[in-house]
Write a protein that holds these residues in place. Structure first.
Motif, PDB file in Angstrom:
ATOM      1  N   PHE A  26      35.788  43.440  49.661  1.00  0.00           N
ATOM      2  CA  PHE A  26      35.374  43.892  48.328  1.00  0.00           C
ATOM      3  C   PHE A  26      36.497  44.537  47.535  1.00  0.00           C
ATOM      4  O   PHE A  26      37.480  45.033  48.077  1.00  0.00           O
ATOM      5  N   ASP A  27      36.300  44.431  46.232  1.00  0.00           N
ATOM      6  CA  ASP A  27      37.080  45.216  45.280  1.00  0.00           C
ATOM      7  C   ASP A  27      36.082  46.213  44.708  1.00  0.00           C
ATOM      8  O   ASP A  27      35.254  45.864  43.869  1.00  0.00           O
ATOM      9  N   PRO A  28      36.137  47.466  45.179  1.00  0.00           N
ATOM     10  CA  PRO A  28      35.057  48.397  44.819  1.00  0.00           C
ATOM     11  C   PRO A  28      35.013  48.748  43.341  1.00  0.00           C
ATOM     12  O   PRO A  28      33.946  49.001  42.797  1.00  0.00           O
ATOM     13  N   LEU A  29      36.175  48.748  42.684  1.00  0.00           N
ATOM     14  CA  LEU A  29      36.191  49.063  41.241  1.00  0.00           C
ATOM     15  C   LEU A  29      37.200  48.140  40.571  1.00  0.00           C
ATOM     16  O   LEU A  29      38.398  48.440  40.508  1.00  0.00           O
ATOM     17  N   ASP A  30      36.704  47.015  40.089  1.00  0.00           N
ATOM     18  CA  ASP A  30      37.583  46.040  39.452  1.00  0.00           C
ATOM     19  C   ASP A  30      37.738  46.370  37.966  1.00  0.00           C
ATOM     20  O   ASP A  30      36.772  46.739  37.306  1.00  0.00           O
ATOM     21  N   GLY A  31      38.952  46.192  37.479  1.00  0.00           N
ATOM     22  CA  GLY A  31      39.226  46.501  36.069  1.00  0.00           C
ATOM     23  C   GLY A  31      39.401  47.994  35.853  1.00  0.00           C
ATOM     24  O   GLY A  31      39.119  48.506  34.772  1.00  0.00           O
ATOM     25  N   SER A  32      39.891  48.687  36.874  1.00  0.00           N
ATOM     26  CA  SER A  32      39.874  50.153  36.791  1.00  0.00           C
ATOM     27  C   SER A  32      40.821  50.699  35.722  1.00  0.00           C
ATOM     28  O   SER A  32      40.708  51.863  35.343  1.00  0.00           O
TER      29      SER A  32
ATOM     30  N   SER B 213      39.198  45.884  51.950  1.00  0.00           N
ATOM     31  CA  SER B 213      39.027  46.395  50.591  1.00  0.00           C
ATOM     32  C   SER B 213      40.355  46.358  49.853  1.00  0.00           C
ATOM     33  O   SER B 213      41.408  46.552  50.463  1.00  0.00           O
ATOM     34  N   GLU B 214      40.283  46.142  48.552  1.00  0.00           N
ATOM     35  CA  GLU B 214      41.502  46.213  47.735  1.00  0.00           C
ATOM     36  C   GLU B 214      42.201  47.557  47.905  1.00  0.00           C
ATOM     37  O   GLU B 214      43.415  47.658  47.772  1.00  0.00           O
ATOM     38  N   GLU B 215      41.439  48.579  48.207  1.00  0.00           N
ATOM     39  CA  GLU B 215      42.006  49.931  48.243  1.00  0.00           C
ATOM     40  C   GLU B 215      42.532  50.340  49.612  1.00  0.00           C
ATOM     41  O   GLU B 215      43.028  51.453  49.765  1.00  0.00           O
TER      42      GLU B 215
ATOM     43  N   TYR C 161      38.853  39.026  47.818  1.00  0.00           N
ATOM     44  CA  TYR C 161      37.799  39.869  47.238  1.00  0.00           C
ATOM     45  C   TYR C 161      37.722  39.782  45.717  1.00  0.00           C
ATOM     46  O   TYR C 161      37.004  40.544  45.107  1.00  0.00           O
ATOM     47  N   GLU C 162      38.491  38.893  45.098  1.00  0.00           N
ATOM     48  CA  GLU C 162      38.329  38.646  43.657  1.00  0.00           C
ATOM     49  C   GLU C 162      38.097  37.148  43.424  1.00  0.00           C
ATOM     50  O   GLU C 162      37.029  36.728  42.965  1.00  0.00           O
ATOM     51  N   ALA C 163      39.106  36.340  43.738  1.00  0.00           N
ATOM     52  CA  ALA C 163      39.026  34.914  43.406  1.00  0.00           C
ATOM     53  C   ALA C 163      37.919  34.188  44.183  1.00  0.00           C
ATOM     54  O   ALA C 163      37.150  33.412  43.595  1.00  0.00           O
TER      55      ALA C 163
ATOM     56  N   LEU D 200      45.569  38.064  40.810  1.00  0.00           N
ATOM     57  CA  LEU D 200      44.280  38.404  41.426  1.00  0.00           C
ATOM     58  C   LEU D 200      44.287  38.087  42.912  1.00  0.00           C
ATOM     59  O   LEU D 200      45.019  37.214  43.379  1.00  0.00           O
ATOM     60  N   ARG D 201      43.461  38.793  43.636  1.00  0.00           N
ATOM     61  CA  ARG D 201      43.440  38.691  45.089  1.00  0.00           C
ATOM     62  C   ARG D 201      42.397  37.662  45.538  1.00  0.00           C
ATOM     63  O   ARG D 201      41.282  37.628  45.016  1.00  0.00           O
ATOM     64  N   LEU D 202      42.804  36.839  46.509  1.00  0.00           N
ATOM     65  CA  LEU D 202      41.959  35.715  46.930  1.00  0.00           C
ATOM     66  C   LEU D 202      40.661  36.175  47.594  1.00  0.00           C
ATOM     67  O   LEU D 202      39.576  35.722  47.226  1.00  0.00           O
TER      68      LEU D 202
END
Ligand code: AHM
Ligand code: MG
Length: 329
Positions: free
Chosen positions: A108-114, A86-88, A275-277, A271-273
């Motif tokens: 996962f990125d549980p909350l993107d654009g936070s 996770s991103e977090e 869980y985002e890209a 950006l992260r490969l």
């Protein structure tokens, strides 16, 4: 109208990936819970920052942490997950020993654009699913270092004026809208596809002075409008929520760019490969669009770190091809 659960059952139920379908239903439940937590944050005290930083050194919002807990909570108990990134969370998350493990690696990125969440602008969740390479042993962080072409599913939830879930399992892209009356995601956007042509781009122009030459050229030409080499006026949007930008591109075409720049050669983009890209590139390609770093197809990159960053340029195919050609000259 077809519900998400029915759709997944039709797509995967009779295949050797039926367990993936069950996992995807848990992602859907997680996204409903995260959407609820966001909706109710002003009443529950969940708005604002927490006192912690994440692995990227970014200040965490309370909702970042709540969303991460909900994503793990919903997806870990069904017996389909092997491990999570996770991103977090700095390290890979291993399931508690009492829980049954499955064969899927979840990123996962549980909350993107936070940064948008406290100003009530759209945010999202992004997820990617890989197969664990060896299901007879406990998963390791290195198991996640697979190119994006290996993803078996990817999706995002968009918490906007309505809550949507957009999914690919490698058979095109389908969009579902949450019916608040029944609590079900319903198939409202079947077979989503991205227009190959566009006159709309999205980039954080405050970084303009740091861009590399091909990006500078592409944007300069767009900004020159009808009188410039493109002979067309272009429009610009920047939500600062990748999920919202990708969704707009799926709906009406466009280009999204978060390029690397000249500030820090060691930092290849924001950006992260994993869980985002990668999940967004899988969705965009499945919808007929394209996704690149400028020089390489994102889905073919060999990751070397679970939190690796990467330059991202994705969207309408003809524009992405043009951007790639500018990187060659
Ligand atoms: P986050 O995962 O910490 O929210 O960061 C990712 C977000 C993307 O959704 C968005 O495209 C980008 O960061 C916005 O960056 P900026 O603040 O530079 O505009
Ligand atoms: Mg993010």
């Amino acid at each position: 109208m077809t519900s998400f659960a029915e759709f997944i059952q039709q797509q995967l139920g009779a295949t050797d990936r039926a367990d993936l379908g069950l996992l995807l239903n848990q992602f859907a439940s997680a996204c409903k819970s995260i959407g609820n937590a966001i909706n109710r944050a002003a009443f529950t005290g969940a708005s604002g920052v927490s006192n912690t930083d994440n692995v990227q050194g970014e200040h965490q919002k309370k909702l970042d942490i709540i969303s991460n807990d909900l994503m793990i909570g919903w997806t870990q108990w069904g017996g389909h997950a092997a491990a999570m990134v996770s991103e977090e969370l700095e390290a890979m998350y291993s399931l508690p020993p009492e829980l049954q493990r499955g064969r899927y690696l979840l990123a996962f990125d549980p909350l993107d654009g936070s940064s948008n969440v406290d100003v009530n602008i759209s945010v999202g969740s992004i997820f990617s699913v890989l197969l664990a390479p060896d299901q007879h042993r406990a998963a390791r962080a290195e198991d996640f270092l697979q190119p994006g072409t290996q993803q078996v599913a990817a999706g995002y939830a968009l918490y906007g004026p309505s809550t949507m879930l957009v999914l690919t399992t490698g058979q095109g892209v389908n969009g579902f809208t949450l019916d608040a009356a029944t609590g079900e995601f319903m198939l409202t956007h079947p077979a989503m596809s991205i227009e190959p042509e566009t006159r709309e781009f999205a980039i954080n122009a405050s970084n303009m002075r740091h861009w590399e030459t091909p990006v500078q050229r592409y944007i300069d030409e767009c900004l020159a409008g009808k009188e410039g080499p493109r002979g067309n006026n272009f429009n610009m949007r920047w939500v600062a929520s990748m999920v919202a930008e990708v969704h707009r591109i799926l709906m009406r075409g466009g280009v999204f760019m978060y390029p690397r720049d000249n500030r820090d050669p060691a930092k290849p983009g924001k950006l992260r490969l994993l869980y985002e890209a990668n999940p967004m590139s899988f969705i965009v390609e499945q919808a007929g669009g394209a996704s690149t770093t400028g020089t390489q197809r994102i889905l073919e990159l060999q990751p070397d770190h679970i939190h690796q960053r990467v330059a991202v340029m994705l969207g309408s195919r003809h524009e992405i091809e043009r951007i790639v050609s500018y990187h060659r000259t």
